[in-house]
Design a protein around this motif. Structure first.
Motif, PDB file in Angstrom:
ATOM      1  N   LYS A  62       0.820  -1.222   0.000  1.00 26.67           N
ATOM      2  CA  LYS A  62       0.000   0.000   0.000  1.00 26.67           C
ATOM      3  C   LYS A  62       0.855   1.274   0.000  1.00 26.67           C
ATOM      4  CE  LYS A  62      -4.296  -1.815   0.953  1.00 26.67           C
ATOM      5  NZ  LYS A  62      -4.588  -3.003   1.711  1.00 26.67           N
ATOM      6  N   SER A  63       1.636   1.491   1.067  1.00 29.84           N
ATOM      7  CA  SER A  63       2.339   2.780   1.145  1.00 29.84           C
ATOM      8  C   SER A  63       3.750   2.703   1.733  1.00 29.84           C
ATOM      9  CB  SER A  63       1.507   3.758   1.989  1.00 29.84           C
ATOM     10  OG  SER A  63       1.295   3.196   3.274  1.00 29.84           O
ATOM     11  N   SER A  64       4.094   1.586   2.404  1.00 30.98           N
ATOM     12  CA  SER A  64       5.330   1.593   3.201  1.00 30.98           C
ATOM     13  C   SER A  64       6.589   1.847   2.358  1.00 30.98           C
ATOM     14  CB  SER A  64       5.475   0.288   3.999  1.00 30.98           C
ATOM     15  OG  SER A  64       5.685  -0.790   3.137  1.00 30.98           O
ATOM     16  N   SER A 107      -2.264  -7.314   2.714  1.00 28.58           N
ATOM     17  CA  SER A 107      -1.820  -8.382   3.603  1.00 28.58           C
ATOM     18  C   SER A 107      -2.834  -9.484   3.393  1.00 28.58           C
ATOM     19  CB  SER A 107      -1.912  -7.932   5.057  1.00 28.58           C
ATOM     20  OG  SER A 107      -0.891  -7.038   5.313  1.00 28.58           O
ATOM     21  N   GLY A 137       5.885 -10.784   2.861  1.00 30.68           N
ATOM     22  CA  GLY A 137       5.454 -12.090   2.355  1.00 30.68           C
ATOM     23  C   GLY A 137       4.245 -11.987   1.448  1.00 30.68           C
ATOM     24  N   SER A 138       3.345 -11.066   1.754  1.00 26.88           N
ATOM     25  CA  SER A 138       2.120 -10.983   0.942  1.00 26.88           C
ATOM     26  C   SER A 138       2.437 -10.579  -0.498  1.00 26.88           C
ATOM     27  CB  SER A 138       1.140  -9.971   1.552  1.00 26.88           C
ATOM     28  OG  SER A 138       0.690 -10.445   2.796  1.00 26.88           O
ATOM     29  N   ASP A 188       4.323 -13.546  -2.161  1.00 24.89           N
ATOM     30  CA  ASP A 188       3.410 -14.662  -2.475  1.00 24.89           C
ATOM     31  C   ASP A 188       2.523 -14.320  -3.665  1.00 24.89           C
ATOM     32  OD1 ASP A 188       4.472 -15.859  -0.282  1.00 24.89           O
ATOM     33  OD2 ASP A 188       2.571 -16.287   0.703  1.00 24.89           O
ATOM     34  N   THR A 208      10.979  -6.261   2.782  1.00 29.59           N
ATOM     35  CA  THR A 208      10.857  -5.131   3.715  1.00 29.59           C
ATOM     36  C   THR A 208      10.190  -5.519   5.029  1.00 29.59           C
ATOM     37  OG1 THR A 208       8.689  -4.461   2.865  1.00 29.59           O
ATOM     38  CG2 THR A 208      10.623  -3.500   1.782  1.00 29.59           C
ATOM     39  N   ASN A 230      11.727 -19.308  -0.575  1.00 30.96           N
ATOM     40  CA  ASN A 230      11.007 -20.575  -0.728  1.00 30.96           C
ATOM     41  C   ASN A 230      10.017 -20.469  -1.889  1.00 30.96           C
ATOM     42  OD1 ASN A 230       8.357 -19.701   0.138  1.00 30.96           O
ATOM     43  ND2 ASN A 230       8.979 -19.936   2.283  1.00 30.96           N
ATOM     44  N   LYS A 286      -8.380 -19.487   2.374  1.00 33.42           N
ATOM     45  CA  LYS A 286      -6.989 -19.045   2.236  1.00 33.42           C
ATOM     46  C   LYS A 286      -6.163 -20.314   2.127  1.00 33.42           C
ATOM     47  CE  LYS A 286      -3.368 -16.563   4.762  1.00 33.42           C
ATOM     48  NZ  LYS A 286      -3.007 -15.730   5.906  1.00 33.42           N
ATOM     49  N   TYR A 300      15.694  -1.935   6.202  1.00 35.39           N
ATOM     50  CA  TYR A 300      14.356  -1.683   5.658  1.00 35.39           C
ATOM     51  C   TYR A 300      13.270  -2.072   6.657  1.00 35.39           C
ATOM     52  CZ  TYR A 300      16.803  -1.466   1.144  1.00 35.39           C
ATOM     53  OH  TYR A 300      17.661  -1.161   0.127  1.00 35.39           O
ATOM     54  N   SER A 330      11.255   0.359  10.044  1.00 34.46           N
ATOM     55  CA  SER A 330       9.996   1.114  10.051  1.00 34.46           C
ATOM     56  C   SER A 330       8.755   0.221  10.214  1.00 34.46           C
ATOM     57  CB  SER A 330       9.872   1.896   8.739  1.00 34.46           C
ATOM     58  OG  SER A 330       9.970   0.991   7.651  1.00 34.46           O
ATOM     59  N   HIS A 365       7.185 -21.509  12.319  1.00 35.47           N
ATOM     60  CA  HIS A 365       7.804 -22.326  11.265  1.00 35.47           C
ATOM     61  C   HIS A 365       8.813 -23.305  11.870  1.00 35.47           C
ATOM     62  CE1 HIS A 365       6.907 -18.863   8.262  1.00 35.47           C
ATOM     63  NE2 HIS A 365       5.847 -19.554   8.559  1.00 35.47           N
ATOM     64  N   HIS A 370      -0.571 -23.995  11.162  1.00 33.42           N
ATOM     65  CA  HIS A 370      -0.690 -23.119   9.988  1.00 33.42           C
ATOM     66  C   HIS A 370      -2.018 -23.344   9.248  1.00 33.42           C
ATOM     67  CE1 HIS A 370       3.274 -21.469  10.413  1.00 33.42           C
ATOM     68  NE2 HIS A 370       3.103 -20.758   9.320  1.00 33.42           N
ATOM     69  N   HIS A 387      -1.029 -12.880  10.113  1.00 34.70           N
ATOM     70  CA  HIS A 387      -0.750 -14.324  10.124  1.00 34.70           C
ATOM     71  C   HIS A 387      -0.039 -14.785  11.400  1.00 34.70           C
ATOM     72  CE1 HIS A 387       0.641 -18.199   8.670  1.00 34.70           C
ATOM     73  NE2 HIS A 387       1.906 -17.804   8.714  1.00 34.70           N
TER      74      HIS A 387
HETATM   75  O1  NZQ Z   1       1.179  -2.644   2.292  1.00 33.39           O
HETATM   76  P1  NZQ Z   1       2.316  -1.918   2.936  1.00 33.39           P
HETATM   77  O2  NZQ Z   1       2.096  -0.456   3.012  1.00 33.39           O
HETATM   78  O3  NZQ Z   1       3.642  -2.274   2.304  1.00 33.39           O
HETATM   79  O4  NZQ Z   1       2.379  -2.375   4.495  1.00 33.39           O
HETATM   80  C1  NZQ Z   1       2.787  -3.679   4.911  1.00 33.39           C
HETATM   81  C2  NZQ Z   1       1.625  -4.504   5.475  1.00 33.39           C
HETATM   82  O5  NZQ Z   1       0.619  -3.677   5.984  1.00 33.39           O
HETATM   83  C3  NZQ Z   1       3.662  -3.519   6.126  1.00 33.39           C
HETATM   84  N1  NZQ Z   1       5.075  -3.330   5.804  1.00 33.39           N
HETATM   85  C4  NZQ Z   1       5.871  -4.104   5.053  1.00 33.39           C
HETATM   86  N2  NZQ Z   1       7.124  -3.618   5.049  1.00 33.39           N
HETATM   87  C5  NZQ Z   1       7.118  -2.516   5.820  1.00 33.39           C
HETATM   88  C6  NZQ Z   1       5.810  -2.327   6.311  1.00 33.39           C
HETATM   89  N3  NZQ Z   1       5.483  -1.287   7.097  1.00 33.39           N
HETATM   90  C7  NZQ Z   1       6.460  -0.403   7.414  1.00 33.39           C
HETATM   91  N4  NZQ Z   1       7.738  -0.558   7.008  1.00 33.39           N
HETATM   92  C8  NZQ Z   1       8.108  -1.571   6.209  1.00 33.39           C
HETATM   93  N5  NZQ Z   1       9.384  -1.726   5.846  1.00 33.39           N
HETATM   94  O6  NZQ Z   1       3.533  -4.731   6.838  1.00 33.39           O
HETATM   95  C9  NZQ Z   1       2.217  -5.229   6.666  1.00 33.39           C
HETATM   96  C10 NZQ Z   1       2.258  -6.717   6.555  1.00 33.39           C
HETATM   97  O7  NZQ Z   1       2.928  -7.136   5.395  1.00 33.39           O
HETATM   98  P2  NZQ Z   1       2.728  -8.642   4.863  1.00 33.39           P
HETATM   99  O8  NZQ Z   1       3.541  -8.795   3.651  1.00 33.39           O
HETATM  100  O9  NZQ Z   1       1.278  -8.962   4.798  1.00 33.39           O
HETATM  101  O10 NZQ Z   1       3.312  -9.515   6.082  1.00 33.39           O
HETATM  102  P3  NZQ Z   1       4.028 -10.903   6.070  1.00 33.39           P
HETATM  103  O11 NZQ Z   1       5.391 -10.797   5.546  1.00 33.39           O
HETATM  104  O12 NZQ Z   1       3.837 -11.443   7.440  1.00 33.39           O
HETATM  105  O13 NZQ Z   1       3.191 -11.813   5.033  1.00 33.39           O
HETATM  106  C11 NZQ Z   1       2.011 -12.474   5.432  1.00 33.39           C
HETATM  107  C12 NZQ Z   1       1.466 -13.359   4.345  1.00 33.39           C
HETATM  108  O14 NZQ Z   1       2.395 -14.423   4.007  1.00 33.39           O
HETATM  109  C13 NZQ Z   1       1.743 -15.699   4.149  1.00 33.39           C
HETATM  110  C14 NZQ Z   1       0.718 -15.417   5.232  1.00 33.39           C
HETATM  111  O15 NZQ Z   1      -0.278 -16.396   5.317  1.00 33.39           O
HETATM  112  C15 NZQ Z   1       0.207 -14.056   4.821  1.00 33.39           C
HETATM  113  O16 NZQ Z   1      -0.720 -14.183   3.777  1.00 33.39           O
HETATM  114  N6  NZQ Z   1       2.734 -16.764   4.397  1.00 33.39           N
HETATM  115  C16 NZQ Z   1       3.552 -17.112   3.404  1.00 33.39           C
HETATM  116  C17 NZQ Z   1       4.434 -18.177   3.520  1.00 33.39           C
HETATM  117  C18 NZQ Z   1       5.322 -18.597   2.415  1.00 33.39           C
HETATM  118  N7  NZQ Z   1       5.268 -17.981   1.263  1.00 33.39           N
HETATM  119  O17 NZQ Z   1       6.088 -19.514   2.576  1.00 33.39           O
HETATM  120  C19 NZQ Z   1       4.516 -18.979   4.734  1.00 33.39           C
HETATM  121  C20 NZQ Z   1       3.884 -18.345   5.908  1.00 33.39           C
HETATM  122  O18 NZQ Z   1       3.613 -19.344   6.852  1.00 33.39           O
HETATM  123  C21 NZQ Z   1       2.640 -17.564   5.607  1.00 33.39           C
HETATM  124  O19 NZQ Z   1       1.493 -18.408   5.513  1.00 33.39           O
END
Ligand code: NZQ
Ligand code: ZN
Length: 388
Positions: A40-42, A71, A99-100, A103, A141, A150, A163, A184, A187, A203, A271, A285
């Motif tokens: 979104k904005s980070s 997310s 991760g979002s 993925d 980040t 992975n 999901k 990174y 923040s 994990h 999970h 998550h």
């Molecule tokens: O959208 P932005 O503005 O970037 O904000 C993000 C989001 O709101 C924020 N963020 C990221 N970097 C930042 C930051 N805010 C400030 N400064 C920064 N440098 O953080 C929030 C969460 O980000 P997200 O990517 O959703 O978090 P995460 O890395 O925990 O990812 C979660 C997703 O990954 C899946 C989860 O189920 C969930 O959908 N998973 C993926 C796995 C895999 N690929 O192997 C395994 C895991 O078990 C998991 O299931």
């Protein structure tokens, strides 16, 4: 090492404060059309967007952007990205985020030229793609998932309220390169930081709490858990502690690049339950995992008592003197729970928006083989009630 395995993980890692300087040499390996995907904005707030765009322009790349990835990324966003890949003949997908975002990029990669319905094929029927996939690179980040090294892609189908995770072959869908600069992550809001820490811990435990032998992987997992506990305690006091944040970052990458799962049966039921919780509540998550884990462990620990005793002694330093194995194991679970509280993570499903009516629906989770015990839907409902 009783279970045979083949392991190859081709992701090139660039780690540390200067990691971004390697981006141009990586870009040179691919054609000129790049799809840059972010949240979104980070990345704009921390100035990373401008830096990456400049490097892409200097490298002569034609950049298409897809922003606003949620997310818990949505299947509709995967399809939107796949359309952009086809329309712009994309050569490389560059994920900048957590991760979002990563993925979602893996989902875009496999869906772009897939015939049929990608959701049914990859996330429901777990097919291996046979059509062209697009290489991806990442700039991480937000730390936790291990997605930067992975081949997993967890996607939410909002329409179906499911999901699901797809795990593609490592050689096909791990990022070709990942740029990991712990700065990174400074923040990242505290709630997200501790969510990531809880995800990493989960994990490690999903891989550790299984099997009966005394294999090398178990010692590596214990070492990773000890490093994570120590670094997390420093990072919650000072989020800009580079040493702490860099150790957490590497624990996350190691935690799910699959090297710590080799020769292990593995569990992953926590999970599976969390993914359904996420489909209903959209909670972070790692927070969901941390709430479910203690209740799950108390429900199943007697089936793998020896391992829960080892977990208590080797990771939580529980003194076994004068205690039964059950008491030792339960004390280990309690110490883990105290650590989660120390991070400031909520203790109940109610606090992340679950309602009593949702519990039977969430209990309809995917059921895997279990580390020591295969749960039933009734067991899951009881676990959910225990942490409601
Ligand atoms: O959208 P932005 O503005 O970037 O904000 C993000 C989001 O709101 C924020 N963020 C990221 N970097 C930042 C930051 N805010 C400030 N400064 C920064 N440098 O953080 C929030 C969460 O980000 P997200 O990517 O959703 O978090 P995460 O890395 O925990 O990812 C979660 C997703 O990954 C899946 C989860 O189920 C969930 O959908 N998973 C993926 C796995 C895999 N690929 O192997 C395994 C895991 O078990 C998991 O299931
Ligand atoms: Zn996870």
């Amino acid at each position: 090492m009783n279970i045979d395995f083949s392991y190859c993980n081709p992701t090139q890692i660039h780690f540390g404060k200067t990691a971004l300087t390697h981006l141009s040499q990586e870009l040179a390996k691919y054609g000129s059309n790049v799809l840059m995907v972010y949240g979104k904005s980070s990345i704009k707030k921390i100035g990373l967007y401008d830096q990456v765009i400049k490097i892409l322009q200097d490298a002569g790349k034609q950049v298409t952007e897809l922003s606003g990835i949620n997310s818990n990324p949505r299947y509709t966003q995967v399809l939107e990205g796949a359309r952009l890949v086809r329309e712009n003949s994309i050569d490389l997908i560059l994920a900048v985020g957590g991760g979002s975002v990563i993925d979602c990029c893996k989902g875009i990669s496999v869906s772009s030229y897939a015939t049929g319905d990608p959701w049914e094929r990859f996330w429901i029927n777990k097919e291996t793609p046979t059509e062209k996939v697009i290489p991806i690179g990442t700039i991480l980040t937000m730390v936790g998932t291990g997605s930067e090294m992975n081949s997993g892609s967890v996607i939410t189908n909002e329409e179906q309220k499911i999901k699901n995770g797809a795990v593609f072959p490592l050689a096909m869908m791990t990022p070709r390169f990942s740029i990991l600069n712990p700065e990174y992550t400074f923040s990242v809001p505290k709630y997200q930081m501790v969510s990531g820490i809880a995800d990493i811990f989960s994990h490690l435990m999903e891989q550790y709490l299984s099997g009966d032998d005394d294999c090398t992987t178990d010692y590596l997992l214990e070492g990773n858990m000890l490093a994570l506990i120590s670094a997390s305690r420093k990072a919650i006091v000072n989020p800009e502690d580079y040493e702490a944040r860099s150790n957490i970052m590497w624990c996350a990458t190691m935690g799910l690049n699959r090297i710590l799962g080799v020769s292990k049966q593995q569990d992953w039921e926590v999970h599976m339950i969390e993914h359904q919780l996420g489909a209903y509540t959209d909670c972070a998550h790692g927070i969901g995992l941390a709430i479910i884990s203690p209740a799950y462990f108390r429900h199943v620990f007697r089936h793998g008592l020896h391992r829960y005793v080892r977990f208590a002694k080797n990771v939580w330093k529980v003194d076994p003197t004068g205690k039964t194995d059950e008491q030792i194991a339960l004390e280990g679970i309690s110490r883990f729970e105290s650590f989660i509280r120390e991070l400031g993570i909520p203790a109940t499903l109610r606090e992340v928006g679950a309602t009593r009516e949702m519990l039977p629906l969430i209990a309809n989770s995917t059921i895997l083989g279990g580390g020591y015990y295969k749960v039933t839907a009734d067991d899951i409902l009881q676990i959910l009630n225990d942490c409601y």
